[in-house]
Scaffold this motif. Sequence first.
Motif: not given
Length: 95
Positions: A37-40, A48
């Motif tokens: 998952m990509r998380i900001k 990632t």
Amino acid sequence: MNNCPNCGAPLIGLKCKYCGAVFYDFASLSFDTPIFMRIKLPEGNVITAKSIMTRCDLEIKDNRTRLYCDNEVVCTLSDPEMEIQTEFMLLGGEK
């Protein structure tokens, strides 16, 4: 789903090209299969991370409105309120 529930336009992919509505495919999540998952982060950096879902709760509150006439229910309207909570364990840092 063939049409965007937000604007009714034909839907191709996970983002409506007309109104910009975004769809996340929670059906692809599993408790036994890791995902990336990509998380900001709050400061704006995007990472990632390999992760696995460890919890998923769905709560449905049944909000019913009853309409009465002469002390009898003539119509019941249901407007359920749903809330989903998920938790993921990160298995690895940025790749």
